[in-house]
Design a protein around this motif. Structure first.
Motif, PDB file in Angstrom:
ATOM      1  N   ALA A  44      -7.804 100.755  92.430  1.00 51.07           N
ATOM      2  CA  ALA A  44      -8.289 100.610  93.800  1.00 51.07           C
ATOM      3  C   ALA A  44      -9.279  99.456  93.893  1.00 51.07           C
ATOM      4  CB  ALA A  44      -8.952 101.902  94.276  1.00 51.07           C
ATOM      5  N   VAL A  45      -9.261  98.769  95.038  1.00 49.28           N
ATOM      6  CA  VAL A  45     -10.213  97.692  95.326  1.00 49.28           C
ATOM      7  C   VAL A  45     -10.808  97.969  96.702  1.00 49.28           C
ATOM      8  CG1 VAL A  45     -10.532  95.232  95.688  1.00 49.28           C
ATOM      9  CG2 VAL A  45      -8.935  96.027  93.928  1.00 49.28           C
ATOM     10  N   ALA A  46     -12.141  98.056  96.764  1.00 45.23           N
ATOM     11  CA  ALA A  46     -12.826  98.388  98.018  1.00 45.23           C
ATOM     12  C   ALA A  46     -12.997  97.151  98.888  1.00 45.23           C
ATOM     13  CB  ALA A  46     -14.180  99.013  97.718  1.00 45.23           C
ATOM     14  N   GLY A  47     -13.005  97.369 100.211  1.00 40.73           N
ATOM     15  CA  GLY A  47     -13.268  96.326 101.181  1.00 40.73           C
ATOM     16  C   GLY A  47     -14.155  96.864 102.291  1.00 40.73           C
ATOM     17  N   ASP A  48     -14.204  96.175 103.396  1.00 41.69           N
ATOM     18  CA  ASP A  48     -15.032  96.566 104.534  1.00 41.69           C
ATOM     19  C   ASP A  48     -14.332  97.669 105.317  1.00 41.69           C
ATOM     20  OD1 ASP A  48     -16.753  96.768 106.652  1.00 41.69           O
ATOM     21  OD2 ASP A  48     -16.438  94.735 107.414  1.00 41.69           O
ATOM     22  N   GLY A  49     -14.785  98.908 105.145  1.00 43.44           N
ATOM     23  CA  GLY A  49     -14.172 100.038 105.831  1.00 43.44           C
ATOM     24  C   GLY A  49     -12.782 100.364 105.359  1.00 43.44           C
ATOM     25  N   ARG A  50     -12.413  99.900 104.175  1.00 38.66           N
ATOM     26  CA  ARG A  50     -11.064 100.114 103.664  1.00 38.66           C
ATOM     27  C   ARG A  50     -11.041 100.092 102.148  1.00 38.66           C
ATOM     28  NH1 ARG A  50      -7.312  96.034 106.049  1.00 38.66           N
ATOM     29  NH2 ARG A  50      -8.561  96.467 107.912  1.00 38.66           N
ATOM     30  N   VAL A  51      -9.992 100.667 101.585  1.00 38.07           N
ATOM     31  CA  VAL A  51      -9.751 100.614 100.143  1.00 38.07           C
ATOM     32  C   VAL A  51      -8.273 100.340  99.938  1.00 38.07           C
ATOM     33  CG1 VAL A  51      -9.719 101.892  97.973  1.00 38.07           C
ATOM     34  CG2 VAL A  51     -11.645 102.161  99.534  1.00 38.07           C
ATOM     35  N   ARG A  52      -7.978  99.329  99.143  1.00 37.87           N
ATOM     36  CA  ARG A  52      -6.584  98.985  98.849  1.00 37.87           C
ATOM     37  C   ARG A  52      -6.183  99.612  97.522  1.00 37.87           C
ATOM     38  NH1 ARG A  52      -3.456  95.046  96.177  1.00 37.87           N
ATOM     39  NH2 ARG A  52      -1.602  94.341  97.365  1.00 37.87           N
ATOM     40  N   LEU A  53      -5.128 100.427  97.558  1.00 39.38           N
ATOM     41  CA  LEU A  53      -4.608 101.078  96.363  1.00 39.38           C
ATOM     42  C   LEU A  53      -3.412 100.303  95.829  1.00 39.38           C
ATOM     43  CD1 LEU A  53      -4.595 104.823  97.524  1.00 39.38           C
ATOM     44  CD2 LEU A  53      -6.471 103.532  96.482  1.00 39.38           C
ATOM     45  N   ALA A  54      -3.258 100.296  94.518  1.00 31.92           N
ATOM     46  CA  ALA A  54      -2.075  99.724  93.871  1.00 31.92           C
ATOM     47  C   ALA A  54      -1.717 100.639  92.710  1.00 31.92           C
ATOM     48  CB  ALA A  54      -2.347  98.306  93.378  1.00 31.92           C
ATOM     49  N   TRP A  55      -0.426 100.740  92.415  1.00 31.96           N
ATOM     50  CA  TRP A  55      -0.016 101.671  91.363  1.00 31.96           C
ATOM     51  C   TRP A  55       1.219 101.175  90.637  1.00 31.96           C
ATOM     52  CZ3 TRP A  55      -0.110 102.944  96.621  1.00 31.96           C
ATOM     53  CH2 TRP A  55       1.118 102.977  97.258  1.00 31.96           C
ATOM     54  N   THR A  56       1.395 101.755  89.462  1.00 35.06           N
ATOM     55  CA  THR A  56       2.595 101.542  88.659  1.00 35.06           C
ATOM     56  C   THR A  56       3.355 102.853  88.608  1.00 35.06           C
ATOM     57  OG1 THR A  56       1.470  99.882  87.295  1.00 35.06           O
ATOM     58  CG2 THR A  56       3.487 100.852  86.406  1.00 35.06           C
ATOM     59  N   LEU A  57       4.633 102.823  88.965  1.00 34.65           N
ATOM     60  CA  LEU A  57       5.440 104.031  88.991  1.00 34.65           C
ATOM     61  C   LEU A  57       5.948 104.382  87.596  1.00 34.65           C
ATOM     62  CD1 LEU A  57       7.647 103.419  92.155  1.00 34.65           C
ATOM     63  CD2 LEU A  57       5.839 105.122  91.913  1.00 34.65           C
TER      64      LEU A  57
ATOM     65  N   PRO B 285      10.323  99.803  97.169  1.00 32.57           N
ATOM     66  CA  PRO B 285       9.571  98.984  96.211  1.00 32.57           C
ATOM     67  C   PRO B 285       8.105  98.732  96.568  1.00 32.57           C
ATOM     68  CG  PRO B 285      10.885  97.563  97.604  1.00 32.57           C
ATOM     69  CD  PRO B 285      11.228  98.981  98.007  1.00 32.57           C
ATOM     70  N   THR B 286       7.596  99.339  97.651  1.00 32.72           N
ATOM     71  CA  THR B 286       6.176  99.184  97.958  1.00 32.72           C
ATOM     72  C   THR B 286       5.346  99.883  96.886  1.00 32.72           C
ATOM     73  OG1 THR B 286       6.636  99.120 100.328  1.00 32.72           O
ATOM     74  CG2 THR B 286       4.383  99.655  99.661  1.00 32.72           C
ATOM     75  N   THR B 287       4.380  99.186  96.331  1.00 37.50           N
ATOM     76  CA  THR B 287       3.502  99.771  95.316  1.00 37.50           C
ATOM     77  C   THR B 287       2.028  99.567  95.673  1.00 37.50           C
ATOM     78  OG1 THR B 287       3.672  97.754  93.986  1.00 37.50           O
ATOM     79  CG2 THR B 287       5.187  99.555  93.454  1.00 37.50           C
ATOM     80  N   THR B 288       1.752  99.370  96.969  1.00 34.73           N
ATOM     81  CA  THR B 288       0.367  99.265  97.441  1.00 34.73           C
ATOM     82  C   THR B 288       0.247 100.009  98.764  1.00 34.73           C
ATOM     83  OG1 THR B 288       0.762  97.187  98.642  1.00 34.73           O
ATOM     84  CG2 THR B 288       0.018  97.010  96.345  1.00 34.73           C
ATOM     85  N   TRP B 289      -0.962 100.421  99.075  1.00 34.80           N
ATOM     86  CA  TRP B 289      -1.252 101.046 100.369  1.00 34.80           C
ATOM     87  C   TRP B 289      -2.746 100.911 100.617  1.00 34.80           C
ATOM     88  CZ3 TRP B 289      -4.191 105.470 101.740  1.00 34.80           C
ATOM     89  CH2 TRP B 289      -4.056 105.861 103.084  1.00 34.80           C
ATOM     90  N   THR B 290      -3.125 100.662 101.871  1.00 35.02           N
ATOM     91  CA  THR B 290      -4.528 100.467 102.208  1.00 35.02           C
ATOM     92  C   THR B 290      -4.998 101.573 103.129  1.00 35.02           C
ATOM     93  OG1 THR B 290      -4.333  98.063 101.973  1.00 35.02           O
ATOM     94  CG2 THR B 290      -6.217  98.895 103.223  1.00 35.02           C
ATOM     95  N   ALA B 291      -6.038 102.266 102.711  1.00 32.90           N
ATOM     96  CA  ALA B 291      -6.696 103.271 103.551  1.00 32.90           C
ATOM     97  C   ALA B 291      -7.705 102.549 104.430  1.00 32.90           C
ATOM     98  CB  ALA B 291      -7.383 104.317 102.691  1.00 32.90           C
ATOM     99  N   THR B 292      -7.619 102.728 105.743  1.00 34.92           N
ATOM    100  CA  THR B 292      -8.504 102.055 106.681  1.00 34.92           C
ATOM    101  C   THR B 292      -9.322 103.078 107.459  1.00 34.92           C
ATOM    102  OG1 THR B 292      -6.757 102.015 108.356  1.00 34.92           O
ATOM    103  CG2 THR B 292      -6.946 100.095 106.911  1.00 34.92           C
ATOM    104  N   GLY B 293     -10.283 102.569 108.249  1.00 35.90           N
ATOM    105  CA  GLY B 293     -11.116 103.449 109.055  1.00 35.90           C
ATOM    106  C   GLY B 293     -12.086 104.276 108.236  1.00 35.90           C
ATOM    107  N   LEU B 294     -12.445 103.795 107.049  1.00 36.51           N
ATOM    108  CA  LEU B 294     -13.342 104.528 106.166  1.00 36.51           C
ATOM    109  C   LEU B 294     -14.792 104.193 106.484  1.00 36.51           C
ATOM    110  CD1 LEU B 294     -11.425 104.037 102.787  1.00 36.51           C
ATOM    111  CD2 LEU B 294     -11.103 105.815 104.527  1.00 36.51           C
ATOM    112  N   THR B 295     -15.682 105.087 106.112  1.00 36.33           N
ATOM    113  CA  THR B 295     -17.113 104.884 106.319  1.00 36.33           C
ATOM    114  C   THR B 295     -17.680 104.078 105.160  1.00 36.33           C
ATOM    115  OG1 THR B 295     -17.278 106.994 107.484  1.00 36.33           O
ATOM    116  CG2 THR B 295     -19.332 106.015 106.670  1.00 36.33           C
ATOM    117  N   ASN B 296     -18.246 102.929 105.491  1.00 39.45           N
ATOM    118  CA  ASN B 296     -18.816 102.096 104.437  1.00 39.45           C
ATOM    119  C   ASN B 296     -19.905 102.835 103.669  1.00 39.45           C
ATOM    120  OD1 ASN B 296     -17.250  99.772 104.660  1.00 39.45           O
ATOM    121  ND2 ASN B 296     -18.534  98.914 106.276  1.00 39.45           N
TER     122      ASN B 296
END
Length: 445
Positions: free
Chosen positions: A274-287, A317-328
């Motif tokens: 996971a990589v954090a951002g402004d009000g969001r976290v981007r997830l990446a994974w290996t299946l 084949p998507t291996t990423t997803w971003t959670a948005t609307g998070l509380t900093n």
């Protein structure tokens, strides 16, 4: 065949073909096949002839594995034979995968993704002659009924022909005719109902034929991960039916009941980052092998919230997803479940904590101007900074630094020792995030 049934089969065929479930992935035939024969002369050699359900795909245990484990675990000396030992890789759309959930078993077989009675890679006689099985376990028919649009009666005659052709190569070979587990398809129940009588008709003292009860008790999307292919629980059920039929031939013992409870879904977890951002976290994974999607779980640990499951799976084949609307500045935790179709693994990935935050302020460029007992600090504006912390200290002086917080880009530092060497630093910040510090040295006059 009625018009309604024809329309249903056509619709199902289109659905399966679009999903790659019953796609025609037939390789070029090679005759005669190179066969892995039994290596133990005292063992009962078994040739499994089937389609994708018998071959399996990447990440599967396969029902062949479940059967072999049962037979050898009960003390039976058996040797699986055949020209192949591979799985089909659905994602790469090719044969040759060895990504079994557990590869430590006798993997030899004569099954192939998409094979049908009407389109066998090799005539059964061309398999029996080099492989020399004591028993042929036949597991074909679903592709004939759905993909080939054959009637149940036609498929029954195909099974009859297979027995005759196997006997032509070896008059003493025994045959197991396996019922089809996909009873939700039109024609399957009718085909299955005829098999016991067909087996009784064809069986002889020299060459026995038995029907395997592998067509009852299967629940779509529970014992399968799609409309046709088996999940782990389906593998166990099918292996149990074949084991019972082999037991009737004196090979091994019937499968114990109640059947063992096994988890469905990929046997290995996904690997998450996971990589954090402004009000969001981007997830990446290996299946893991065979997995075709992931189910995302998250919770706000700072707020003490429970785990929440995303209402939909993220498909390969998507291996990423971003959670948005998070509380900093809250700590969130994330985890995944790998899935193959409707079969979701009970094993979670690693849990990853992450804190979304405002982006760090950018750097500043600092200059110092000397004056009488003073230094004047000026700096360029920092992008995203809401304030600056200025600190200074005379080189060699005891004690800590002097500090002052300001929203300006200018600070006059008075009451300094003339000629002394002072280190001045400016650190941009916003809320809880700091940017890179700029440092300069100066001497007041």
């Amino acid at each position: 065949m009625t018009t309604a049934r024809t329309a249903l089969v056509a619709a199902l065929t289109m659905t399966l073909a679009a999903a790659g479930v019953l796609a025609d992935v037939r390789p070029a035939r090679s005759v005669p096949p190179a066969c892995r024969q039994a290596t133990d002369p005292e063992a009962t050699s078994i040739l499994v002839v089937g389609d994708s359900v018998a071959q399996g795909s990447s990440g599967d245990w396969t029902w062949r594995y479940r059967l072999w484990k049962h037979l050898t675990g009960s003390g039976a000396r058996v040797d699986l034979v055949g020209p192949r030992d591979d799985l089909f890789d659905r994602q790469a759309d090719r044969f040759g995968s060895q990504a079994y959930a557990d590869p430590v078993f006798d993997r030899d077989h004569a099954a192939r993704w998409g094979m049908a009675f009407a389109e066998q890679d090799h005539p059964i006689g061309d398999l029996v002659t080099p492989c020399r099985p004591d028993v042929v376990v036949e597991a074909l028919g679903i592709n004939d009924l759905v993909w080939q649009d054959s009637s149940p009666q036609t498929v029954v005659e195909e099974a009859r022909t297979l027995v005759a052709d196997a006997r032509a190569a070896d008059p003493t070979v025994d045959v197991v005719l396996s019922a089809l587990p996909q009873t939700w398809f039109a024609g399957v129940s009718e085909y299955n109902a005829v098999l016991p009588a067909l087996a009784a008709e064809l069986s002889s003292d020299e060459s026995r034929v038995v029907a395997a009860d592998t067509g009852t008790g299967f629940v779509e999307n529970v014992d399968t991960y799609d409309v046709a292919h088996l999940s782990a629980t389906g593998e166990v059920k099918l292996a149990a039916g074949v084991a019972d039929a082999l037991g009737a031939l004196g090979v091994g013992t019937p499968y114990p009941r109640p059947l063992p409870v096994v988890p469905n879904g990929p046997s290995r977890p996904a690997v998450l980052s996971a990589v954090a951002g402004d009000g969001r976290v981007r997830l990446a994974w290996t299946l893991p092998p065979g997995a075709e999607s992931v189910v995302v779980w998250l919770r706000d640990a700072t707020a003490g919230e429970p785990w929440t499951r995303l209402p939909y799976a993220v498909p390969w084949p998507t291996t990423t997803w971003t959670a948005t609307g998070l509380t900093n500045y809250h700590e969130y935790r994330f985890r995944l479940q790998a899935a193959k179709g409707t079969a979701v693994s009970e094993t979670f990935s690693n849990t990853v904590p992450s804190r979304p935050r405002k982006p760090a302020p950018g750097p500043v460029s600092l200059t110092l101007t000397s004056g009488r007992h003073r230094l004047v600090a000026r700096w360029t504006a920092s992008r995203r900074a809401t304030a600056y912390v200025v600190s200074w200290k005379r080189r060699g002086a005891e004690g800590g630094e002097h500090r002052r917080r300001t929203s300006s880009r200018y600070l006059r530092i008075d009451h300094l020792r003339s000629g002394g060497s002072y280190r001045v630093r400016v650190m941009p910040l916003n809320v809880r995030t700091v940017g890179p510090t700029a440092t300069k040295y100066g001497r007041p006059r």
